[in-house]
Enzyme design. Structure first.
Site, PDB file in Angstrom:
ATOM      1  N   LYS A  26    -119.068 -95.387  31.846  1.00 17.82           N
ATOM      2  CA  LYS A  26    -118.606 -93.964  32.603  1.00 17.82           C
ATOM      3  C   LYS A  26    -119.671 -93.424  33.452  1.00 17.82           C
ATOM      4  O   LYS A  26    -120.909 -93.539  33.054  1.00 17.82           O
ATOM      5  CB  LYS A  26    -118.249 -92.730  31.224  1.00 17.82           C
ATOM      6  CG  LYS A  26    -117.833 -91.870  31.719  1.00 17.82           C
ATOM      7  CD  LYS A  26    -116.256 -91.981  32.175  1.00 17.82           C
ATOM      8  CE  LYS A  26    -115.485 -90.597  32.658  1.00 17.82           C
ATOM      9  NZ  LYS A  26    -114.143 -90.844  33.290  1.00 17.82           N
ATOM     10  N   SER A  84    -115.490 -96.217  35.272  1.00 19.36           N
ATOM     11  CA  SER A  84    -114.482 -94.896  35.353  1.00 19.36           C
ATOM     12  C   SER A  84    -115.693 -93.743  35.682  1.00 19.36           C
ATOM     13  O   SER A  84    -116.645 -93.948  35.096  1.00 19.36           O
ATOM     14  CB  SER A  84    -113.605 -94.470  34.248  1.00 19.36           C
ATOM     15  OG  SER A  84    -112.827 -95.250  33.846  1.00 19.36           O
TER      16      SER A  84
END
Length: 370
Positions: A164, A234
């Site tokens: 992330k 992401s």
């Protein structure tokens, strides 16, 4: 000697803050919240800059785990890797993949390699570092740290690296400008791609897919630039550093799970996934559909609208839709392909695959019960 025992659950949710499924597992004694080391969530937002379902889910997990870990909600993220990926378009179903880890003393070693997990985090990035060499190098170091945490020595034993990463907001860009620094882009949405791309190249460096001495600022999003076959990244508004989760296999682990990976060459490449099931698990998704349904915990994949505007020679319109972003189209398309293959829709499909697999394709991994 301590043996690593990793547990994995794919838990449905009614919304970004619904942890009732996890609570039920804890109350039934199936998992101990104190053993949770990572959570990978798929939330039903748009997956773009203003997708606050990711932040909402993160906050819910922070508050839930704080009572079990006896710390403040803000301190949870230093102890548990929370990765929330927005976007469950098409048939994809919102869910959380919950990963636990404990070390067992004196456990008999398994005859084969089993699932292990390692986690790490980078330092906080300055806005002007996002999408550039600094982010690549810091990510590579964090991936190596997560490998050590997992007990993985050979990069070949790494099957999936979930990251992330941050994005640039107008406030963060203003901060850079106030210090006389120039961010890689002035477009907040474009910054997501730069951050994902730099992070993926960091994975490639750590796993030996890209020589470290070839890294430079202009490499990110450059035409023909290399890619990682095991990176999944992401971007989100809810953090300013990279959170790294390494999933792989190691001898001596006693987990009741295994993991395999492949690379989809394009959005409809179901054949590569079938081959992975046969070669990694001795299963055929069609012939052994019942066993796949029984043993599959989750299928993890990246999705991207092919940047050349074509899939196997046929024109697609995902890049030309002014109403729905291409990453949303891609998630829906790949989710449909994979859902049809394994017969379920609670799958972790993440959009935006810059340097994650070949252009238009992406890495995929499957976690199965032994």
């Amino acid at each position: 000697m301590k043996a690593q025992d990793v547990g994995v659950w794919c838990v449905p949710c009614r919304g970004p803050a619904d942890l009732s499924g996890v609570q039920a597992l804890a109350e039934a004694g199936e998992l101990d919240p104190r053993d949770i080391v990572a959570v990978m969530g798929k939330t039903e937002g748009n997956g773009c800059v203003n997708d606050h379902t990711r932040d909402f889910a993160t906050m819910a997990w922070q508050h839930y785990l704080s009572s079990h870990l006896q710390c403040t909600p803000a301190e949870v993220e230093a102890r548990v890797s929370l990765v929330m990926s927005g976007g469950t378009e098409g048939v994809l179903s919102p869910h959380f993949t919950v990963i636990t880890r404990r070390f067992i003393v004196g456990a008999p070693a398994a005859d084969d390699k089993r699932l292990v997990v390692g986690v790490a985090q980078t330092r906080t990035f300055l806005p002007e570092e996002i999408g550039r060499r600094a982010q690549i190098e810091a990510t590579a170091e964090a991936v190596r740290g997560a490998m050590r945490d997992a007990g993985i020595e050979d990069p070949a034993d790494v099957h999936f690296v979930q990251i992330k990463c941050p994005l640039l907001t107008s406030d963060r860009m203003a901060d850079a400008a106030g210090r006389g620094a120039a961010p890689v882009t002035q477009d907040t949405y474009a910054s997501m791609g730069f951050s994902r791309g730099a992070s993926a190249l960091g994975v490639a460096v750590a796993l030996g897919e890209l020589p470290a001495d070839t890294v430079h600022d202009g490499l990110v999003l450059a035409d023909g630039a290399p890619w990682s076959g095991r990176a999944s990244v992401s971007a989100g508004i809810e953090l300013e550093n990279n959170v790294v989760i390494v999933l792989g296999e190691a001898a001596g682990a006693v987990s009741a799970f295994r993991i395999g990976h492949a690379v989809m060459k394009d959005a409809v490449d179901a054949q590569s996934v079938r081959t992975m099931f046969r070669e990694s698990f001795g299963l055929d998704p069609e012939r052994d559909a019942d066993e796949v349904a029984r043993r599959l915990v989750n299928l993890l994949a990246k999705a991207e609208a092919s940047p050349d505007g074509r899939v196997r020679g046929a024109r697609h319109t995902m890049l030309n839709d002014s109403d729905i972003n291409a990453t949303r189209h891609a998630r829906a398309a790949v989710g449909g392909v994979l859902g049809a293959l394994v017969g379920r829709t609670r799958l972790y499909v993440s959009g935006g695959a810059e340097h994650q697999g070949p252009p238009g394709g992406g890495p995929v991994a499957a976690i199965l019960h032994i």
